[in-house]
Design a protein around this motif. Sequence first.
Motif, PDB file in Angstrom:
ATOM      1  N   ASP A   1      -6.974  -4.973  -7.665  1.00 20.36           N
ATOM      2  CA  ASP A   1      -6.022  -6.076  -7.502  1.00 20.36           C
ATOM      3  C   ASP A   1      -6.467  -7.043  -6.414  1.00 20.36           C
ATOM      4  O   ASP A   1      -6.052  -8.198  -6.415  1.00 20.36           O
ATOM      5  CB  ASP A   1      -4.614  -5.555  -7.213  1.00 20.36           C
ATOM      6  CG  ASP A   1      -4.566  -4.665  -5.999  1.00 20.36           C
ATOM      7  OD1 ASP A   1      -5.623  -4.215  -5.547  1.00 20.36           O
ATOM      8  OD2 ASP A   1      -3.456  -4.428  -5.494  1.00 20.36           O
ATOM      9  N   ARG A   2      -7.325  -6.583  -5.491  1.00 19.05           N
ATOM     10  CA  ARG A   2      -7.893  -7.447  -4.454  1.00 19.05           C
ATOM     11  C   ARG A   2      -9.345  -7.065  -4.232  1.00 19.05           C
ATOM     12  O   ARG A   2      -9.738  -5.932  -4.461  1.00 19.05           O
ATOM     13  CB  ARG A   2      -7.129  -7.284  -3.136  1.00 19.05           C
ATOM     14  CG  ARG A   2      -5.742  -7.907  -3.184  1.00 19.05           C
ATOM     15  CD  ARG A   2      -5.056  -7.753  -1.879  1.00 19.05           C
ATOM     16  NE  ARG A   2      -4.962  -6.319  -1.602  1.00 19.05           N
ATOM     17  CZ  ARG A   2      -4.462  -5.805  -0.514  1.00 19.05           C
ATOM     18  NH1 ARG A   2      -4.008  -6.575   0.419  1.00 19.05           N
ATOM     19  NH2 ARG A   2      -4.405  -4.514  -0.337  1.00 19.05           N
ATOM     20  N   CYS A   3     -10.129  -8.013  -3.737  1.00 22.61           N
ATOM     21  CA  CYS A   3     -11.547  -7.742  -3.495  1.00 22.61           C
ATOM     22  C   CYS A   3     -11.712  -6.954  -2.197  1.00 22.61           C
ATOM     23  O   CYS A   3     -10.782  -6.788  -1.410  1.00 22.61           O
ATOM     24  CB  CYS A   3     -12.335  -9.048  -3.436  1.00 22.61           C
ATOM     25  SG  CYS A   3     -11.970 -10.070  -2.000  1.00 22.61           S
ATOM     26  N   HIS A   4     -12.915  -6.487  -1.964  1.00 20.74           N
ATOM     27  CA  HIS A   4     -13.238  -5.683  -0.783  1.00 20.74           C
ATOM     28  C   HIS A   4     -12.979  -6.473   0.502  1.00 20.74           C
ATOM     29  O   HIS A   4     -12.444  -5.951   1.473  1.00 20.74           O
ATOM     30  CB  HIS A   4     -14.697  -5.238  -0.860  1.00 20.74           C
ATOM     31  CG  HIS A   4     -15.164  -4.483   0.334  1.00 20.74           C
ATOM     32  ND1 HIS A   4     -14.798  -3.178   0.562  1.00 20.74           N
ATOM     33  CD2 HIS A   4     -15.933  -4.839   1.384  1.00 20.74           C
ATOM     34  CE1 HIS A   4     -15.336  -2.769   1.698  1.00 20.74           C
ATOM     35  NE2 HIS A   4     -16.033  -3.761   2.215  1.00 20.74           N
ATOM     36  N   LYS A   5     -13.357  -7.748   0.486  1.00 20.62           N
ATOM     37  CA  LYS A   5     -13.200  -8.586   1.677  1.00 20.62           C
ATOM     38  C   LYS A   5     -11.715  -8.768   2.036  1.00 20.62           C
ATOM     39  O   LYS A   5     -11.335  -8.656   3.205  1.00 20.62           O
ATOM     40  CB  LYS A   5     -13.845  -9.949   1.424  1.00 20.62           C
ATOM     41  CG  LYS A   5     -13.776 -10.900   2.575  1.00 20.62           C
ATOM     42  CD  LYS A   5     -14.552 -12.154   2.234  1.00 20.62           C
ATOM     43  CE  LYS A   5     -13.611 -13.325   2.225  1.00 20.62           C
ATOM     44  NZ  LYS A   5     -14.269 -14.580   1.919  1.00 20.62           N
ATOM     45  N   CYS A   6     -10.883  -9.028   1.052  1.00 19.14           N
ATOM     46  CA  CYS A   6      -9.454  -9.231   1.317  1.00 19.14           C
ATOM     47  C   CYS A   6      -8.770  -7.936   1.753  1.00 19.14           C
ATOM     48  O   CYS A   6      -7.904  -7.947   2.620  1.00 19.14           O
ATOM     49  CB  CYS A   6      -8.758  -9.814   0.087  1.00 19.14           C
ATOM     50  SG  CYS A   6      -9.238 -11.519  -0.257  1.00 19.14           S
ATOM     51  N   ARG A   7      -9.175  -6.807   1.168  1.00 14.49           N
ATOM     52  CA  ARG A   7      -8.611  -5.527   1.589  1.00 14.49           C
ATOM     53  C   ARG A   7      -9.006  -5.209   3.021  1.00 14.49           C
ATOM     54  O   ARG A   7      -8.199  -4.725   3.818  1.00 14.49           O
ATOM     55  CB  ARG A   7      -9.055  -4.404   0.665  1.00 14.49           C
ATOM     56  CG  ARG A   7      -8.381  -4.471  -0.673  1.00 14.49           C
ATOM     57  CD  ARG A   7      -8.684  -3.320  -1.565  1.00 14.49           C
ATOM     58  NE  ARG A   7      -9.731  -2.455  -1.072  1.00 14.49           N
ATOM     59  CZ  ARG A   7     -10.279  -1.487  -1.764  1.00 14.49           C
ATOM     60  NH1 ARG A   7      -9.904  -1.268  -2.999  1.00 14.49           N
ATOM     61  NH2 ARG A   7     -11.219  -0.732  -1.241  1.00 14.49           N
ATOM     62  N   ALA A   8     -10.263  -5.484   3.384  1.00 15.21           N
ATOM     63  CA  ALA A   8     -10.724  -5.241   4.753  1.00 15.21           C
ATOM     64  C   ALA A   8      -9.975  -6.140   5.731  1.00 15.21           C
ATOM     65  O   ALA A   8      -9.596  -5.702   6.823  1.00 15.21           O
ATOM     66  CB  ALA A   8     -12.225  -5.487   4.851  1.00 15.21           C
TER      67      ALA A   8
END
Length: 68
Positions: free
Chosen positions: A22-29
Motif C-alpha cells: 500500500d506504500r513504498c519502502h521510502k514512505c514507510r521508512a
Amino acid sequence: MTDEIYPDPTCECRALLAEGQDRCHKCRARDRWVKKQAAKRRDGRRRGETRRPPRTSRRAAMAGVTWT
C-alpha cells in the motif's frame, strides 16, 4: 486513447508498488522515522520532580531534605 482502465498501483509519492503493497519502502521508512521522533520528544520531558542542582542525588534523604 492513452488512459488505462486499470492503472498500476502507485504510492502517494508516485512510486510503483508491487502487488499487496500500500506504500513504498521510502514512505514507510519516513513514517517510522516520524513516529520515532515523536516518541523521543514525548519521552524527553523532565520528570515531575523538583529541580535540583546538577551532580546531586535524586533521592530526598540524600539531598538533605527531612520531613518532620
